[in-house]
Design an enzyme around this catalytic site. Structure first.
Site, PDB file in Angstrom:
ATOM      1  N   SER A 137       0.843  -1.194   0.000  1.00 40.47           N
ATOM      2  CA  SER A 137       0.000   0.000   0.000  1.00 40.47           C
ATOM      3  C   SER A 137       0.875   1.240   0.000  1.00 40.47           C
ATOM      4  CB  SER A 137      -0.910   0.002   1.235  1.00 40.47           C
ATOM      5  OG  SER A 137      -1.567   1.247   1.369  1.00 40.47           O
ATOM      6  N   TYR A 149      -1.474  -0.900  10.425  1.00 46.64           N
ATOM      7  CA  TYR A 149      -1.597  -1.212   8.999  1.00 46.64           C
ATOM      8  C   TYR A 149      -0.410  -0.689   8.187  1.00 46.64           C
ATOM      9  CZ  TYR A 149      -3.468  -1.187   4.244  1.00 46.64           C
ATOM     10  OH  TYR A 149      -3.647  -1.374   2.898  1.00 46.64           O
TER      11      TYR A 149
END
Length: 263
Positions: A137, A149
């Site tokens: 990401s 995350y």
């Protein structure tokens, strides 16, 4: 037919990868904990004439991960392309986040990806073919405030870079996909699907094109790519310096190698 295994296949990039790979002639193994969602994608893929196997599994649980790992290691039905797409993200400040949810992020985003990659690579090397796509990401470069995350996706980028370097000359390829904000992509898409962000199908197309070119990092979307190009510059420079140093050592070894005496 070549077989591709896609985790997190019930929606988003996972569903987009499944659709594109089916069109490219792959049979599919689709993995997700959402049985209804993954069966919906499987039905769509089967309508195209491809064979689909569904594994309903939660990769945060040992039993689920072990089942998928066993499928990846099945030499009788080898996986030619592994797409490690499954991932979870919390939306809570770290100090307020539930510890169980934080642990799940690590279990799925890091542990499952590492174990499935480790399960796939030996067989691929033995067959001298195969590829692994690890979905990271943009948050792995520029993290916002929040939970674990972003750190887990930074790990995916670094892990993929390291393992890809070790696969040189084996016939096995690996690439990290740095995905930015995506549109909602179900297969088929519901009427109320979001139209904001990158088109998942276009992201998949870019990633597979970059994989075919032998690249180890794919960053779809020019805005994301411009930022990552700047952030990756020091790493690329260090890689180039390491390659040059390695060539220098090899040449030095040749020069220093003793020659056999002449008769």
């Amino acid at each position: 037919m070549p077989i591709a295994l896609v985790t997190g296949a019930s929606r988003g990039l996972g569903a987009a990868f499944a659709g594109r790979l089916a069109r490219d002639g792959h049979d599919l193994v689709l993995v997700d904990r959402d049985q209804a969602g993954v069966e919906r994608v499987a039905e769509f893929i089967r309508s195209t004439g491809r064979s689909v196997e569904v594994l309903v599994a939660d990769l945060a649980e040992d039993k689920g991960l072990a089942a998928v790992q066993a499928r990846v290691e099945d030499a009788e039905r080898p996986i030619d392309l592994l797409v490690n797409n499954a991932g979870v993200s919390g939306e809570t400040e770290f100090t307020q986040a539930d510890m169980g949810k934080l642990q799940a992020e690590i279990d799925i985003n890091i542990t499952a990806l590492m174990r499935l990659t480790r399960a796939a690579v030996p067989g691929m090397i033995e067959r001298h073919r195969g590829a692994i796509i690890n979905v990271a990401s943009f948050a792995g470069y520029l993290a916002g405030r929040g939970d674990a995350y972003a750190a887990s996706k930074a790990w995916v980028i670094s892990f993929s870079d390291t393992v890809a370097a070790s696969l040189a000359g084996t016939g096995v390829r690996m690439i990290a996909l740095v995905a930015g904000q995506l549109r909602n992509a179900m297969v088929p898409a519901p009427p109320d699907a979001s139209r904001d962000g990158l088109d998942p199908a276009a992201v998949v197309d870019t990633c597979l094109a970059d994989l075919a070119k032998g690249r180890t990092l794919s960053v779809p979307g020019w805005r994301y790519r411009a930022v990552v190009d700047v952030l990756e510059l020091p790493r690329r420079t260090l890689r180039a310096a390491a390659r040059l140093a390695g060539k220098g050592r090899d040449q030095g070894d040749v020069l220093r190698k003793p020659t056999a005496p002449h008769a």
